[in-house]
Write an enzyme that holds these catalytic residues in place. Structure first.
Site, PDB file in Angstrom:
ATOM      1  N   GLU A 179       0.852  -1.381  -0.063  1.00 55.54           N
ATOM      2  CA  GLU A 179       0.233  -0.277  -0.109  1.00 55.54           C
ATOM      3  C   GLU A 179       0.885   1.405   0.080  1.00 55.54           C
ATOM      4  OE1 GLU A 179      -2.779  -0.612   3.195  1.00 55.54           O
ATOM      5  OE2 GLU A 179      -4.206  -1.589   2.023  1.00 55.54           O
ATOM      6  N   GLU A 370      -5.534  -8.460  -1.157  1.00 53.96           N
ATOM      7  CA  GLU A 370      -6.145  -8.215   0.255  1.00 53.96           C
ATOM      8  C   GLU A 370      -7.640  -8.051  -0.210  1.00 53.96           C
ATOM      9  OE1 GLU A 370      -4.678  -5.363   2.890  1.00 53.96           O
ATOM     10  OE2 GLU A 370      -2.695  -5.798   2.430  1.00 53.96           O
TER      11      GLU A 370
HETATM   12  P1  P53 Z   1      -7.127  -3.428   9.404  1.00 49.20           P
HETATM   13  C1  P53 Z   1      -6.723   1.209   5.942  1.00 49.20           C
HETATM   14  C2  P53 Z   1      -7.401   1.257   4.713  1.00 49.20           C
HETATM   15  C3  P53 Z   1      -7.014  -0.058   3.633  1.00 49.20           C
HETATM   16  C4  P53 Z   1      -6.231  -0.611   4.025  1.00 49.20           C
HETATM   17  O1  P53 Z   1      -6.969  -3.346   7.867  1.00 49.20           O
HETATM   18  C5  P53 Z   1      -5.397  -0.730   5.222  1.00 49.20           C
HETATM   19  C6  P53 Z   1      -5.587   0.181   6.284  1.00 49.20           C
HETATM   20  C7  P53 Z   1      -4.980   0.292   7.351  1.00 49.20           C
HETATM   21  O2  P53 Z   1      -6.025  -0.171   8.374  1.00 49.20           O
HETATM   22  O3  P53 Z   1      -4.364  -1.649   5.348  1.00 49.20           O
HETATM   23  C8  P53 Z   1      -4.374  -2.902   4.574  1.00 49.20           C
HETATM   24  O4  P53 Z   1      -5.990  -4.498   9.933  1.00 49.20           O
HETATM   25  C9  P53 Z   1      -3.026  -3.314   5.330  1.00 49.20           C
HETATM   26  C10 P53 Z   1      -3.051  -4.626   6.092  1.00 49.20           C
HETATM   27  C11 P53 Z   1      -4.273  -4.281   6.978  1.00 49.20           C
HETATM   28  C12 P53 Z   1      -5.480  -4.561   6.245  1.00 49.20           C
HETATM   29  O5  P53 Z   1      -5.616  -3.399   5.275  1.00 49.20           O
HETATM   30  O6  P53 Z   1      -6.860  -2.025   9.830  1.00 49.20           O
HETATM   31  O7  P53 Z   1      -2.208  -3.578   4.069  1.00 49.20           O
HETATM   32  O8  P53 Z   1      -1.940  -4.572   6.745  1.00 49.20           O
HETATM   33  O9  P53 Z   1      -4.266  -5.235   7.913  1.00 49.20           O
HETATM   34  C13 P53 Z   1      -6.745  -4.318   7.006  1.00 49.20           C
HETATM   35  O10 P53 Z   1      -8.627  -3.944   9.504  1.00 49.20           O
END
Ligand code: P53
Length: 475
Positions: A179, A370
């Site tokens: 990201e 993801e």
């Molecule tokens: P969590 C924010 C918005 C979009 C993606 O997020 C993001 C985030 C960070 O919070 O991060 C990605 O754990 C990231 C992962 C993360 C996942 O989204 O806040 O690449 O490390 O865990 C989900 O629910």
């Protein structure tokens, strides 16, 4: 029809959110270790607390996380049981170079990942390796100012040279920066950046971004030199922006918001700074210092594929409406969508839209690295979680990506769900926000046996993979 025969089904994690073992095997301290659970996780660091070490008041979930450092064999066996073709994970930079600026790597760290990759290979699972997933060795932050300093390019290059050579033949798929656009939204977590009094923060962020972009191009170059089989991708926190209304001003706002994120991928996939960003930086009085040869490097070493995370679409408006979505990408609420318990709006069609936007723009193979639902799971007495809500979320998103492939002709390499085993949330530091097919017995305060238990979605995803995405039915 349907997904390609070699479609890469799997799941994704990141070192700091699952490994733990923060001080084992010679590992050095990193930014991702010292961000606590709770409201102090993302401080604005001008004169406020500098998060350079642990203190007694906070709980630091990354220290132990889900202890995958010691349990990776058990976890990979479970991934294999689901039929994973690919497992996305990240390397902790500070396991390989504990301080970051050493000349020689830490053999124990290198060996750890070698064993882990071999464990994947044993089951025919292809590792997809994120070189940096929000992590930066603490020493590089304190002594060099992290990515604001050009020298980071050199240290990153050293890391890449070491791992590409060491893991040649074991790893073929690489992502340079997780990201990468997160640097604008969460600079400390994203890139180890903190600010001093008087800093022009935007200037610092864009200069650091330039360093990452150059580092990414150099990594791509070395990866291809070391092994022509290597495939290198960039990685975007994606999710199209919708205009709040059809008012042209709203439409224009949504375009601008999209571009703020696409800027990074435009450079990595097309090989040069787009005019809109050059103009914008000029208007803002931001000058990016480039070295001779930077532009040529960016041009010559674009990525092989474009990967992204997708959780939600976002909404932009020219008017001052309240921003509601509960994460780093604050957005106006979309009245047509439901939201998760954390306020992330759920939009499967938005995935099809985002896939098409990105494919139209770059015409390179795509990889969804993801996607998933962060939810509170409540196990029954036997420890079993019947997570129908997660199955529903994933089934609808897989259907949407199938439409993008089958009906729109998007070239998609694979799909890895986020947090295929429960892990620490990046955004909040909680364990309570779970994404996994596998339940991990651990709570926000660090209690629990760390025992792994298959959820209902485990068997469901196994069936999805076995049918190459044809059978998405709940039962
Ligand atoms: P969590 C924010 C918005 C979009 C993606 O997020 C993001 C985030 C960070 O919070 O991060 C990605 O754990 C990231 C992962 C993360 C996942 O989204 O806040 O690449 O490390 O865990 C989900 O629910």
């Amino acid at each position: 029809m349907g997904f390609r025969q070699d479609f890469l089904w799997g799941g994704a994690t990141a070192a700091n959110q699952c490994e733990g073992g923060y001080n084992e095997g010679g590992r050095g301290l990193a930014n991702v270790d010292v961000v606590p659970i709770g409201p102090d996780r993302f401080p604005v660091i001008t004169g406020q607390m500098k998060m350079f070490d642990f203190d007694d008041e906070h709980f630091y979930p990354a220290k132990v996380a889900i202890d995958m450092y010691h349990r990776y064999k058990e976890d990979i066996a479970l991934f294999a049981e689901m039929g994973f073709k690919v497992y996305r994970l990240s390397i902790a930079w500070s396991r390989i170079f504990p301080k970051g600026d050493e000349l020689e790597p830490n053999e124990e760290g290198l060996k750890y990942y070698e064993d882990l990759f071999k464990e994947c290979k044993k089951y025919g699972i292809e590792p997809l390796v994120t070189i940096t997933h929000f992590d930066c060795p603490m020493h590089l932050i304190k002594e060099y100012g992290a990515w604001r300093n050009r020298q980071l390019v050199e240290f990153y290059e050293r890391l890449c040279t070491v791992i590409f050579n060491r893991y040649k033949g074991l790893v073929k798929y690489w992502l340079t920066f997780n990201e990468i656009n997160m640097i604008l939204h969460a600079p400390f977590m994203g890139a180890g950046l903190y600010f001093e009094e008087g800093d022009n923060q935007e200037q610092v962020k864009y200069q650091a971004a330039h360093h990452e972009l150059v580092a990414s191009a150099i990594a791509t170059k070395i990866a291809h030199e070391v092994d022509p089989e290597n495939k290198v991708g960039c990685m975007l926190a994606a999710g199209a922006y919708y205009p709040y209304t059809c008012k042209p001003e709203d439409v224009w706002e949504s375009r601008k918001s999209d571009r703020e994120n696409y800027f990074f991928i435009d450079v990595q996939a097309r090989g040069k700074y787009p005019n809109y960003v050059l103009k914008e930086l000029e208007r803002k009085g931001i000058t990016i210092e480039m070295q001779p040869g930077d532009e040529e490097l960016l041009k010559a070493h674009t990525v092989d594929f474009v990967s992204f995370s997708y959780y939600s679409t976002r909404v932009a408006t020219a008017d001052a409406l309240e921003e509601t979505q509960g994460n780093i990408f604050a957005s106006v609420k979309n009245p047509y969508l439901k939201a998760s318990e954390w306020g992330w709006q759920i939009d499967p069609l938005g995935l099809r839209i985002t896939l098409n936007d990105i494919y139209d723009r770059y015409q390179k193979p795509l990889f969804i690295v993801e996607n998933g639902l962060g939810a509170v799971d409540v196990p029954d007495e036997a420890g079993y979680v019947a997570d129908d809500y997660r199955i529903e979320y994933l089934a609808s998103h897989i259907q949407a990506m199938k439409d993008a492939v089958e009906l729109d002709g998007v070239d998609l390499l694979g799909y890895t769900t986020w947090g295929c085993i429960d892990l620490v949330s990046a955004g909040t530091g909680e364990m309570k926000k779970r994404y996994g097919f596998i339940y991990v017995d651990r709570d926000n305060e660090g209690n629990g046996s760390l025992k792994r238990t298959k959820k209902k979605s485990f068997d469901w995803y196994k069936k999805v993979i076995a049918s190459n995405g044809e059978d998405l039915a709940m039962n």
